[in-house]
Design a protein around this motif. Structure first.
Motif, PDB file in Angstrom:
ATOM      1  N   SER A 135       0.528  -2.004   2.342  1.00  0.00           N
ATOM      2  CA  SER A 135      -0.645  -2.823   2.026  1.00  0.00           C
ATOM      3  C   SER A 135      -1.832  -1.934   1.700  1.00  0.00           C
ATOM      4  O   SER A 135      -1.850  -0.739   2.034  1.00  0.00           O
ATOM      5  N   ILE A 136      -2.824  -2.538   1.033  1.00  0.00           N
ATOM      6  CA  ILE A 136      -4.076  -1.846   0.738  1.00  0.00           C
ATOM      7  C   ILE A 136      -5.234  -2.736   1.165  1.00  0.00           C
ATOM      8  O   ILE A 136      -5.113  -3.961   1.211  1.00  0.00           O
ATOM      9  N   SER A 137      -6.357  -2.102   1.494  1.00  0.00           N
ATOM     10  CA  SER A 137      -7.540  -2.856   1.906  1.00  0.00           C
ATOM     11  C   SER A 137      -8.794  -2.136   1.412  1.00  0.00           C
ATOM     12  O   SER A 137      -8.957  -0.940   1.676  1.00  0.00           O
ATOM     13  N   PRO A 138      -9.658  -2.834   0.661  1.00  0.00           N
ATOM     14  CA  PRO A 138      -9.498  -4.220   0.230  1.00  0.00           C
ATOM     15  C   PRO A 138      -8.450  -4.324  -0.874  1.00  0.00           C
ATOM     16  O   PRO A 138      -8.147  -3.329  -1.531  1.00  0.00           O
ATOM     17  N   ASP A 139      -7.922  -5.533  -1.080  1.00  0.00           N
ATOM     18  CA  ASP A 139      -6.979  -5.716  -2.183  1.00  0.00           C
ATOM     19  C   ASP A 139      -7.634  -6.396  -3.379  1.00  0.00           C
ATOM     20  O   ASP A 139      -6.971  -6.652  -4.383  1.00  0.00           O
ATOM     21  N   SER A 140      -8.946  -6.681  -3.262  1.00  0.00           N
ATOM     22  CA  SER A 140      -9.696  -7.197  -4.405  1.00  0.00           C
ATOM     23  C   SER A 140     -11.157  -6.786  -4.268  1.00  0.00           C
ATOM     24  O   SER A 140     -11.678  -6.702  -3.148  1.00  0.00           O
ATOM     25  N   VAL A 141     -11.793  -6.497  -5.396  1.00  0.00           N
ATOM     26  CA  VAL A 141     -13.213  -6.143  -5.428  1.00  0.00           C
ATOM     27  C   VAL A 141     -13.839  -6.802  -6.649  1.00  0.00           C
ATOM     28  O   VAL A 141     -13.138  -7.201  -7.588  1.00  0.00           O
ATOM     29  N   ALA A 142     -15.148  -6.908  -6.636  1.00  0.00           N
ATOM     30  CA  ALA A 142     -15.851  -7.492  -7.770  1.00  0.00           C
ATOM     31  C   ALA A 142     -15.986  -6.476  -8.894  1.00  0.00           C
ATOM     32  O   ALA A 142     -16.166  -5.275  -8.656  1.00  0.00           O
ATOM     33  N   GLU A 143     -15.865  -6.954 -10.098  1.00  0.00           N
ATOM     34  CA  GLU A 143     -16.093  -6.125 -11.276  1.00  0.00           C
ATOM     35  C   GLU A 143     -17.487  -5.509 -11.194  1.00  0.00           C
ATOM     36  O   GLU A 143     -18.455  -6.172 -10.828  1.00  0.00           O
ATOM     37  N   LEU A 150     -10.723   3.129  -0.439  1.00  0.00           N
ATOM     38  CA  LEU A 150      -9.573   2.232  -0.335  1.00  0.00           C
ATOM     39  C   LEU A 150      -8.676   2.725   0.796  1.00  0.00           C
ATOM     40  O   LEU A 150      -8.328   3.909   0.852  1.00  0.00           O
ATOM     41  N   SER A 151      -8.317   1.824   1.711  1.00  0.00           N
ATOM     42  CA  SER A 151      -7.400   2.165   2.802  1.00  0.00           C
ATOM     43  C   SER A 151      -5.984   1.761   2.423  1.00  0.00           C
ATOM     44  O   SER A 151      -5.766   0.651   1.925  1.00  0.00           O
ATOM     45  N   LEU A 152      -5.031   2.649   2.663  1.00  0.00           N
ATOM     46  CA  LEU A 152      -3.632   2.380   2.360  1.00  0.00           C
ATOM     47  C   LEU A 152      -2.830   2.488   3.651  1.00  0.00           C
ATOM     48  O   LEU A 152      -2.913   3.503   4.359  1.00  0.00           O
ATOM     49  N   GLN A 153      -2.076   1.420   3.973  1.00  0.00           N
ATOM     50  CA  GLN A 153      -1.256   1.407   5.175  1.00  0.00           C
ATOM     51  C   GLN A 153       0.215   1.464   4.787  1.00  0.00           C
ATOM     52  O   GLN A 153       0.627   0.871   3.789  1.00  0.00           O
ATOM     53  N   GLY A 154       0.996   2.177   5.575  1.00  0.00           N
ATOM     54  CA  GLY A 154       2.421   2.280   5.289  1.00  0.00           C
ATOM     55  C   GLY A 154       3.084   3.258   6.231  1.00  0.00           C
ATOM     56  O   GLY A 154       2.747   3.329   7.421  1.00  0.00           O
ATOM     57  N   SER A 155       3.992   4.055   5.708  1.00  0.00           N
ATOM     58  CA  SER A 155       4.679   5.063   6.512  1.00  0.00           C
ATOM     59  C   SER A 155       5.126   6.197   5.600  1.00  0.00           C
ATOM     60  O   SER A 155       5.060   6.096   4.372  1.00  0.00           O
ATOM     61  N   ASN A 156       5.571   7.284   6.220  1.00  0.00           N
ATOM     62  CA  ASN A 156       6.006   8.485   5.492  1.00  0.00           C
ATOM     63  C   ASN A 156       4.872   9.144   4.711  1.00  0.00           C
ATOM     64  O   ASN A 156       5.123   9.853   3.735  1.00  0.00           O
ATOM     65  N   PHE A 157       3.623   8.902   5.107  1.00  0.00           N
ATOM     66  CA  PHE A 157       2.519   9.598   4.457  1.00  0.00           C
ATOM     67  C   PHE A 157       2.476  11.043   4.960  1.00  0.00           C
ATOM     68  O   PHE A 157       2.883  11.340   6.089  1.00  0.00           O
ATOM     69  N   ASP A 158       1.969  11.914   4.113  1.00  0.00           N
ATOM     70  CA  ASP A 158       1.985  13.348   4.387  1.00  0.00           C
ATOM     71  C   ASP A 158       0.654  13.947   3.930  1.00  0.00           C
ATOM     72  O   ASP A 158      -0.005  13.382   3.043  1.00  0.00           O
TER      73      ASP A 158
END
Length: 368
Positions: A135-143, A150-158
């Motif tokens: 997932s990413i946060s935020p997933d929408s922004v105003a033009e 941008l925050s990115l959540q998941g696994s196997n990040f290095d």
């Protein structure tokens, strides 16, 4: 429950009554040339992020202009479970244009030009060095938004992971194996649309992660104001989206009209916000009718707010231009670089001699 117990390409049925014998109904199709089929099994292989038999995964086939979707689920019948496969009746089609498997870890497998009338198994790909982007946060922004994180959540990040936006690497900060931060420049979200977000672990032998989508929303300001449409940019309140589009380097005129109900010039103020405020930033003040779409600089100075003019009091943010009362007009030339800012103000009405401050409409200046 349904399954193909005799492996002849049609779905047979088995019933488990609450209080009675199990019954099996064999399905024997007798059509000629119009009973083609495809049966897809999923195998997670050595991928620990996918459930056994692909439970929770989505299988889609492209059959000409049609898409047919099946999900592998954990059971939907009393005391029984259907076969853990995705079964597709194809009618007269002897092949499928494309089979797409969306695995539960976010990865995708695609097979093209698949022959009909077969039971096939698709095995999940897994590279332990590939990042899993959930997932990413935020997933929408105003033009027109300013540069943001941008925050990115998941696994196997290095520490060597690189975030890519539409394939272009951006400054990336490694916080943990499950969290990355990426800097998104204002130029990336300058126009409405979508941005593909991926994590690239090529430096440690991995591949690109699955894609997540950042949506860039067209500006719209419908959360504040009192219906008093006295504030205008280039003679317009911006219509329904409250937005006025201005070309780079074009003339720019901001006006505050004299309220029609006021016989005398009115005190007023105009405050600005760089970008487009969201609904969470609505500001109200006791004794003032309506609301503002953002907290004015006079109430809480911030780097992205400013005061254009204030005839009520000495504004702690200063003012770009001076004035005494309505009607007010100031002209300039729009910047030669893209910029979006929002203006909203307050004006003093005097119905029956009783002063009544009221927030005006808001207007977005969208300079491109």
């Amino acid at each position: 429950a349904n399954f193909d117990y005799d492996n002849d390409g049609d779905q047979d049925l088995v019933f488990f009554p609450f209080n009675g014998p199990i019954k099996v109904f064999r399905n024997d199709l007798s059509g000629t040339g119009n009973t083609h089929w495809l049966r897809v099994f999923l195998d997670r292989g050595n991928n620990p992020f996918v459930a056994p038999d692909g439970i929770g995964c989505k299988v889609t086939i492209q059959l000409g202009s049609r898409q047919i979707v099946r999900f592998i689920d954990g059971g939907s019948n009393y005391a029984s479970q259907s076969e853990l496969s995705a079964f597709f009746g194809l009618g007269t089609a002897t092949s499928v244009n494309q089979v797409t498997v969306e695995w539960s870890d976010g990865t995708v497998s695609v097979l093209n030009n698949v022959v009909a009338d077969q039971a096939m198994t698709v095995v999940a790909n897994f590279n332990p060095a590939t990042a899993i982007l959930q997932s990413i946060s935020p997933d929408s922004v105003a033009e027109g938004s300013a540069t943001f994180t941008l925050s990115l959540q998941g696994s196997n990040f290095d520490p060597a992971s690189v975030v890519r936006l539409d394939g272009v690497a951006v400054p990336t900060t490694f916080l943990s194996t499950t969290l990355l931060h990426a800097q998104v420049a204002a130029s990336v979200v300058a126009n409405a649309g979508t941005v593909n977000v991926t994590v690239d672990n090529a430096a440690i032998g991995g591949a690109l992660s699955a894609t997540r989508t950042l949506t860039v929303l067209a500006p719209s300001l419908g959360v504040a104001g009192s219906g008093l449409s006295t504030l205008k940019i280039n003679g317009s309140t911006g219509g329904a989206p409250h937005r006025v589009d201005i070309a780079l380097g074009a003339p720019l005129t901001i006006t505050m009209d004299q309220p029609a109900s006021n016989p005398n010039p009115s005190l007023f103020a105009i405050w600005g916000f760089v970008g487009v405020p969201d609904a969470s930033s609505v500001f109200t003040f006791p004794g003032v009718v309506g609301s503002m779409a953002f907290t004015p600089c006079a109430a809480f100075p911030a780097p992205n707010t400013f005061t254009l003019v204030n005839t009520f009091f000495q504004d702690p943010c200063g003012a770009f231009t001076g004035a005494l009362a309505t009607p007010f007009s100031v002209s300039a030339t729009a910047p030669t670089a893209p910029l979006t800012f929002t203006l909203q103000g307050v004006v003093l009405l005097a119905p029956a001699g009783n002063p009544l401050p009221i927030f005006t409409n808001g207007v977005i200046a969208h300079i491109r």
